[in-house]
Design an enzyme around this catalytic site. Structure first.
Site, mmCIF file in Angstrom:
data_model
loop_
_atom_site.group_PDB
_atom_site.id
_atom_site.type_symbol
_atom_site.label_atom_id
_atom_site.label_comp_id
_atom_site.label_asym_id
_atom_site.label_seq_id
_atom_site.Cartn_x
_atom_site.Cartn_y
_atom_site.Cartn_z
ATOM 1 N N GLU A 114 2.813 -7.016 13.643
ATOM 2 C CA GLU A 114 1.913 -7.271 14.583
ATOM 3 C C GLU A 114 1.359 -8.751 14.702
ATOM 4 O O GLU A 114 0.884 -9.191 15.738
ATOM 5 C CB GLU A 114 0.472 -6.477 14.098
ATOM 6 C CG GLU A 114 -0.534 -6.251 15.224
ATOM 7 C CD GLU A 114 -1.553 -5.490 14.910
ATOM 8 O OE1 GLU A 114 -2.506 -5.334 15.726
ATOM 9 O OE2 GLU A 114 -1.619 -4.871 13.734
ATOM 10 N N ARG A 139 0.710 -1.234 0.068
ATOM 11 C CA ARG A 139 -0.026 -0.128 -0.014
ATOM 12 C C ARG A 139 0.828 1.306 -0.100
ATOM 13 O O ARG A 139 0.654 2.546 -0.409
ATOM 14 C CB ARG A 139 -1.023 0.086 1.178
ATOM 15 C CG ARG A 139 -1.947 -1.176 0.849
ATOM 16 C CD ARG A 139 -2.815 -1.416 2.108
ATOM 17 N NE ARG A 139 -2.172 -1.564 3.403
ATOM 18 C CZ ARG A 139 -1.775 -2.894 3.739
ATOM 19 N NH1 ARG A 139 -2.214 -3.845 3.017
ATOM 20 N NH2 ARG A 139 -1.170 -2.962 4.794
#
Length: 180
Positions: free
Chosen positions: A100, A63
């Site tokens: 994460e 992205r």
């Protein structure tokens, strides 16, 4: 066009438990369905960096490519691609890092820029900071320096922005989301 943080935040979709249980994914793809929002985001970065003294834009897969390529074009700066492992041809250097929800490897081509380059790192969001820290490590290995790390979203509860700042990397984001 004036930047409207509330408008931008209203377009970011929350996707619970993706890509793994317990993760609240912040999806920026709805921003790109709105020409107004896309222009607002890109123009905010362009205005911030139009007179800044750096040599290259470093975009994170995937992205970050959406922002990095437009910013690179608008500011007439070379674009450096930081990619997931195995995606770049020719000789690369790599850095493993924590994300994460696991581990990942980031690569850059060994000749992406000359020693002494100053890189603006761009991604969609800062969560744990792993991707941007890995990019900073690779940049420094090639003799470059980090001008700043920029993203649309900061997730400060995950500590990434603080880790970047603790590593002497200035951080700029357009908006932040507290943990839900």
């Amino acid at each position: 066009m004036i930047f409207d943080e509330y408008y931008i935040k209203s377009l970011i979709r929350n996707v619970p438990d993706w890509p793994s249980p317990g993760v609240m994914f912040r999806d920026i793809t709805p921003l790109f369905k709105s020409p107004k929002a896309q222009r607002m985001v890109v123009d905010s970065f362009i205005q911030r960096y139009v007179d800044a003294d750096f040599t290259h834009i470093g975009a994170m897969e995937a992205r970050g490519f959406l922002l990095g390529s437009v910013i690179s074009y608008e500011l007439n700066k070379p674009l450096v691609l930081f990619r997931k492992q195995g995606k770049l041809p020719a000789k690369t250097i790599a850095e493993e890092y924590d994300i994460e929800y696991g581990k990942a490897v980031l690569e850059i081509q060994h000749d992406a820029f000359e020693s002494g380059a100053s890189i603006l790192l761009v991604d969609d969001l800062i969560a744990t900071g792993g991707t941007l820290l890995a990019a900073a490590t690779l940049t420094r290995q090639l003799g470059g320096s980090i001008y700043e790390a920029a993203a649309i979203i900061d997730l400060p509860d995950l500590g990434g922005s603080q880790k970047l700042q603790d590593s002497d990397i200035p951080v700029y984001t357009l908006c932040a989301f507290a943990k839900d």
